[in-house]
Design an enzyme around this catalytic site. Structure first.
Site, PDB file in Angstrom:
ATOM      1  N   LYS A  92      10.734  12.765  -2.152  1.00 29.94           N
ATOM      2  CA  LYS A  92      10.111  12.439  -0.874  1.00 29.94           C
ATOM      3  C   LYS A  92       9.791  10.945  -0.926  1.00 29.94           C
ATOM      4  CE  LYS A  92       6.590  14.251   2.264  1.00 29.94           C
ATOM      5  NZ  LYS A  92       6.104  13.008   2.793  1.00 29.94           N
ATOM      6  N   ARG A 120       9.645   7.374  14.152  1.00 35.40           N
ATOM      7  CA  ARG A 120       9.320   8.746  14.518  1.00 35.40           C
ATOM      8  C   ARG A 120       8.321   8.791  15.675  1.00 35.40           C
ATOM      9  NH1 ARG A 120       5.391  12.235  12.568  1.00 35.40           N
ATOM     10  NH2 ARG A 120       5.931  14.393  12.951  1.00 35.40           N
ATOM     11  N   GLU A 160      14.697   7.518   5.716  1.00 32.71           N
ATOM     12  CA  GLU A 160      13.436   6.853   5.433  1.00 32.71           C
ATOM     13  C   GLU A 160      13.703   5.383   5.164  1.00 32.71           C
ATOM     14  OE1 GLU A 160      11.070   9.092   5.615  1.00 32.71           O
ATOM     15  OE2 GLU A 160       9.267   8.198   4.735  1.00 32.71           O
ATOM     16  N   LYS A 170      14.547  21.911   0.567  1.00 28.53           N
ATOM     17  CA  LYS A 170      15.179  22.355   1.814  1.00 28.53           C
ATOM     18  C   LYS A 170      16.155  23.468   1.536  1.00 28.53           C
ATOM     19  CE  LYS A 170      15.236  17.538   3.337  1.00 28.53           C
ATOM     20  NZ  LYS A 170      16.054  16.345   3.585  1.00 28.53           N
ATOM     21  N   CYS A 181     -17.977 -23.382 -14.954  1.00 25.20           N
ATOM     22  CA  CYS A 181     -16.615 -22.916 -14.678  1.00 25.20           C
ATOM     23  C   CYS A 181     -15.855 -22.778 -15.995  1.00 25.20           C
ATOM     24  CB  CYS A 181     -15.908 -23.919 -13.762  1.00 25.20           C
ATOM     25  SG  CYS A 181     -14.135 -23.617 -13.621  1.00 25.20           S
ATOM     26  N   CYS A 217     -13.057 -25.768 -16.103  1.00 31.71           N
ATOM     27  CA  CYS A 217     -13.364 -27.200 -16.151  1.00 31.71           C
ATOM     28  C   CYS A 217     -14.801 -27.492 -16.580  1.00 31.71           C
ATOM     29  CB  CYS A 217     -13.084 -27.847 -14.796  1.00 31.71           C
ATOM     30  SG  CYS A 217     -14.299 -27.367 -13.554  1.00 31.71           S
ATOM     31  N   CYS A 259     -16.785 -22.340  -8.378  1.00 34.72           N
ATOM     32  CA  CYS A 259     -16.817 -23.536  -9.235  1.00 34.72           C
ATOM     33  C   CYS A 259     -17.094 -24.731  -8.328  1.00 34.72           C
ATOM     34  CB  CYS A 259     -15.462 -23.697  -9.923  1.00 34.72           C
ATOM     35  SG  CYS A 259     -15.129 -25.354 -10.542  1.00 34.72           S
TER      36      CYS A 259
HETATM   37  S1  IVH Z   1      13.437  15.798   5.679  1.00 34.78           S
HETATM   38  C1  IVH Z   1      12.534  18.412   9.284  1.00 34.78           C
HETATM   39  N1  IVH Z   1      13.696  14.550   3.403  1.00 34.78           N
HETATM   40  O1  IVH Z   1       8.558  12.997   4.819  1.00 34.78           O
HETATM   41  C2  IVH Z   1      12.688  17.682   8.015  1.00 34.78           C
HETATM   42  N2  IVH Z   1      11.884  13.940   4.795  1.00 34.78           N
HETATM   43  O2  IVH Z   1       6.351  14.942   5.873  1.00 34.78           O
HETATM   44  C3  IVH Z   1      12.878  16.252   8.219  1.00 34.78           C
HETATM   45  N3  IVH Z   1      10.542  12.103   3.918  1.00 34.78           N
HETATM   46  O3  IVH Z   1       8.763  12.687   8.286  1.00 34.78           O
HETATM   47  C4  IVH Z   1      12.487  15.410   7.081  1.00 34.78           C
HETATM   48  N4  IVH Z   1      11.695  11.793   2.085  1.00 34.78           N
HETATM   49  O4  IVH Z   1       9.376  10.665   6.831  1.00 34.78           O
HETATM   50  C5  IVH Z   1      12.963  14.673   4.524  1.00 34.78           C
HETATM   51  N5  IVH Z   1      14.099  13.499   1.377  1.00 34.78           N
HETATM   52  C6  IVH Z   1      13.379  13.632   2.489  1.00 34.78           C
HETATM   53  C7  IVH Z   1      12.278  12.814   2.740  1.00 34.78           C
HETATM   54  C8  IVH Z   1      11.537  13.002   3.921  1.00 34.78           C
HETATM   55  C9  IVH Z   1      10.668  11.378   2.803  1.00 34.78           C
HETATM   56  C10 IVH Z   1       9.451  11.934   4.902  1.00 34.78           C
HETATM   57  C11 IVH Z   1       9.898  11.878   6.334  1.00 34.78           C
HETATM   58  C12 IVH Z   1       9.214  13.027   7.010  1.00 34.78           C
HETATM   59  C13 IVH Z   1       8.070  13.303   6.092  1.00 34.78           C
HETATM   60  C14 IVH Z   1       7.678  14.763   6.169  1.00 34.78           C
END
Ligand code: IVH
Length: 678
Positions: free
Chosen positions: A115, A136, A173, A289, A408, A411, A426
């Site tokens: 992330k 966003r 990002e 995911k 100081c 100096c 100083c």
């Molecule tokens: S997926 C619906 N993948 O984290 C899913 N988000 O709290 C869409 N982010 O708004 C996001 N790294 O700004 C995804 N590998 C990653 C990410 C990522 C950072 C951020 C992104 C998102 C927030 C979610």
């Protein structure tokens, strides 16, 4: 192909090569300046031969004019956020809840990603060409930041394919590396500006700059991790979508892995807990995911989050150690900064921390920090170590309250703390404290001031320590033999430094004022003063009353500026700099062109104070916008103020404006005033 076309081709290849070295390998072979020269040459060829310009030429990335403000862009599909988890059990619960919605026994493949701690971005390509980049925002609509995205080498201007889909939106990002945060904060602190807390804030601030040239200097980066709206793109899994993005030229993070069970996911995440600190950028967790798009479809979305993704957040790291010593550093205006030394040093967010600034005398009293204390240390924004608090329960009675030195440490001049000031300073006259001189020289030579190529921190230390330079004016007395007398100084470097010094003579009044450490005068004030007085002589001889008439110059600042220019050392320094041939004038800026660009509305002569936190503007952005429209941004409300733009949590300035009957504007009203309809 004619000579110009050949050279343009060659330049594009060279630029791509050096970009790759810089951004991907982090091993540049040429200086930023030489890189700029390549770009300039290409830009010249393209302007002489417009038929040679291509939409994906690197010149398309830089040189755009500043924009007047941000347009709002609706997202075709909302940009959702992800629900958070904080431990393994929450992930197990999530996995169970998914299985209930799918066929019993069905296999789930999870993609596990870093992330990235930056700012989410949607980037749309129409017929293969970059069309719009938007933040966003509230998820439904964001700010159009295409002008800044264009400058980013990570963002393809054109999709790498002969048959581009009509519409292609990627999401990802935008981020900055920690090295760039440090670089930018160093520049800011030299200018007396507040450093950015972390990479994310700096990224957000950089995207909100109106001037793409400034934004480009921040060196924003991108990773893409999702598709948005796409047409004619048959993709069935996350894995495939990442492969496609990579193929089309997008930077995809290399650390994504796949696991077929939640236990596998949990094990994998654990390996990143500390490893993440070895990455050059910040991460604040992992994103997990569901890989299959068919399963995603089946799982669907709640009102806020997709069910098929979860974020896993890492806990903020803290460490306990002993504060064994306080060292005192001397800044350019003579402020003494206490620095704590820890024993044992502690590992925090990937680095070993043995020291941390304690900021000033007042902060030490407020946190009741004593020498010998057991302290809790944390990295603020994962970068700057801070003492969070003292474990008072661990005190033995042997702890000592720290007394600032009466002399100081550099100096030996007496130190002083004025009533009401958080700082001990100083009192040495200017130029007589080596610690102060080094800081002053750094302030002078830095890029935003006199921009002296080659005159960096190390060389300044060497020059001051060897006594070759004792003041700013000594820089202009340097010659080849003096420089060559320094250790490890080669003929070529010496030559470059001397050229840099010569070039700096023509920087003009604004940059000179920003460089000579006038109290209470940072860049924006230097600009205001230079525009008001146009020559050094006019400014240096202005009395307090005259200075006080300048917008943004309150009585305290007027007094400080006057005192500065009256001091004998400064009078001599200015005479010497003039003698050395420095340009001490500035041209009056023409503001009418900018005003015309925003629906003919001008803020000419209007004094505007901005307070509170704004939604769409960073403070420096709105102030540059005001300036570009001929107005004068000011820090304090007075009878001279025409408007107060008040954001959230506006405090005493708002009260004062009401008291004085100054017109108060919301952010939207300000936008309306300048002809921009939010
Ligand atoms: S997926 C619906 N993948 O984290 C899913 N988000 O709290 C869409 N982010 O708004 C996001 N790294 O700004 C995804 N590998 C990653 C990410 C990522 C950072 C951020 C992104 C998102 C927030 C979610």
């Amino acid at each position: 192909m004619n000579a110009a076309a050949l050279r343009a081709n060659e330049l594009r290849k060279l630029i791509a090569y050096h970009n790759h070295l810089y951004y991907t390998d982090a091993a540049p072979e040429i200086s930023d300046r030489d890189f700029d020269h390549l770009l300039q040459e290409l830009r010249r060829i393209e302007s002489d031969h417009p038929e040679l310009a291509t939409p994906d030429s690197p010149t398309q990335r830089v040189g755009g004019a500043p924009i007047d403000g941000f347009q709002t862009v609706p997202h075709r599909i909302p940009m959702l956020s992800i629900d958070n988890t904080y431990n393994a059990d929450e992930l197990r619960d999530w996995d169970r809840s998914l299985r209930k919605l799918l066929t019993p026994g069905e296999r789930i493949d999870y993609a596990v990603e870093l992330k990235i701690d930056g700012v989410a971005m949607s980037i749309t390509y129409v017929n293969g060409l970059l069309s719009v980049g938007a933040t966003r925002g509230d998820g439904e609509q964001g700010d159009d930041v295409t002008h800044n995205l264009r400058t980013m080498p990570d963002v393809p201007l054109q999709l790498k394919t002969d048959q581009p889909p009509h519409l292609f939106e990627v999401r990802g990002e935008v981020y900055l590396t920690r090295a760039d945060l440090i670089r930018i904060n160093r520049l800011r602190s030299e200018r007396g500006e507040k450093p950015y807390e972390n990479c994310r804030n700096l990224t957000a601030g950089s995207l909100k700059l109106l001037d793409p040239k400034q934004s480009a200097e921040r060196r924003l980066r991108l990773f893409t991790y999702a598709l948005g709206v796409v047409e004619d793109v048959p993709i069935v899994s996350h894995r495939d979508s990442l492969a496609l993005m990579a193929k089309l030229g997008f930077p995809v993070n290399p650390h994504t892995e796949y696991r077929d069970s939640i236990e596998g996911v949990i094990e994998h995440i654990a390996t990143w807990n500390t490893r993440r600190h070895d990455l050059p950028y910040d991460t604040d967790g992992m994103v997990i995911k569901v890989d299959s798009f068919a399963q995603r479809e089946q799982l669907g979305t709640t009102s806020k989050f997709p069910r098929w993704a979860r974020a896993y957040k890492f806990a903020a790291e803290q460490a306990v150690t002993k504060l064994v010593r306080v060292e005192v550093q001397v800044g350019r205006t003579g402020k003494l900064t206490p620095v704590a030394h820890f024993d044992p040093p502690v590992r925090l967010a990937g680095t070993t921390v043995s020291r941390a600034t304690l900021h000033n005398a007042e902060e030490m009293t407020r946190k009741d920090i004593r020498v010998g204390d057991t302290v809790v240390v944390e990295k603020a924004g994962e970068i700057i170590p801070q003492v969070v608090r003292v474990e008072t329960a661990a005190r033995t009675g042997a702890e000592q309250i720290f007394d600032f030195p009466l002399a100081c440490p550099i100096c030996g001049a007496p130190t002083r703390r004025d009533a009401g000031s958080p700082f001990v300073v100083c009192t040495a006259p200017r130029g007589q404290c080596g610690g102060q001189v080094k800081r002053q020289l750094r302030q002078f030579a830095r890029r935003e001031a006199m921009d002296i190529e080659g005159l960096g921190e190390k060389l300044i230390d060497q020059l001051v320590d060897t006594g070759l330079v004792q003041s700013i004016t000594d820089i202009y007395q340097l010659d080849r033999s003096k420089l060559l007398s320094l250790e490890r100084m080669g003929e070529k470097s010496a030559q470059n430094i001397l050229e840099g010094v010569t070039q700096s003579k023509d920087r003009g009044l604004t940059r000179l004022l920003a460089g000579i450490s006038i109290p209470h005068v940072a860049e924006s004030m230097a600009d205001i003063l230079a525009q008001e007085f146009l020559t050094m002589d006019a400014l240096a001889t202005a009395d307090e009353t005259r200075l006080g008439q300048v917008e943004g110059v309150g009585p305290e600042r007027a007094k400080a500026i006057r005192e500065y220019f009256q001091s004998e050392a400064i009078v001599n320094m200015i005479a010497d700099l003039k003698e050395a041939g420095l340009r001490m004038t500035e041209e009056k800026r023409d503001t009418s062109a900018n005003a015309a660009a925003v629906g003919g509305v001008s803020l000419q002569g209007k004094t505007i104070v901005v307070t509170g936190s704004l939604q769409r503007y960073e403070r420096n952005t709105i102030e540059s916008l005001i300036k570009s429209l001929g107005g004068k941004p000011s820090g304090s409300v007075s009878k001279k103020t025409d408007y107060l733009v008040a954001g959230e949590k506006a405090g005493s300035k708002l009260d004062k404006a009401r008291e004085l009957g100054v017109t108060v504007l919301t952010e939207d009203e300000f936008d309306q005033l300048i002809g921009k309809h939010p």
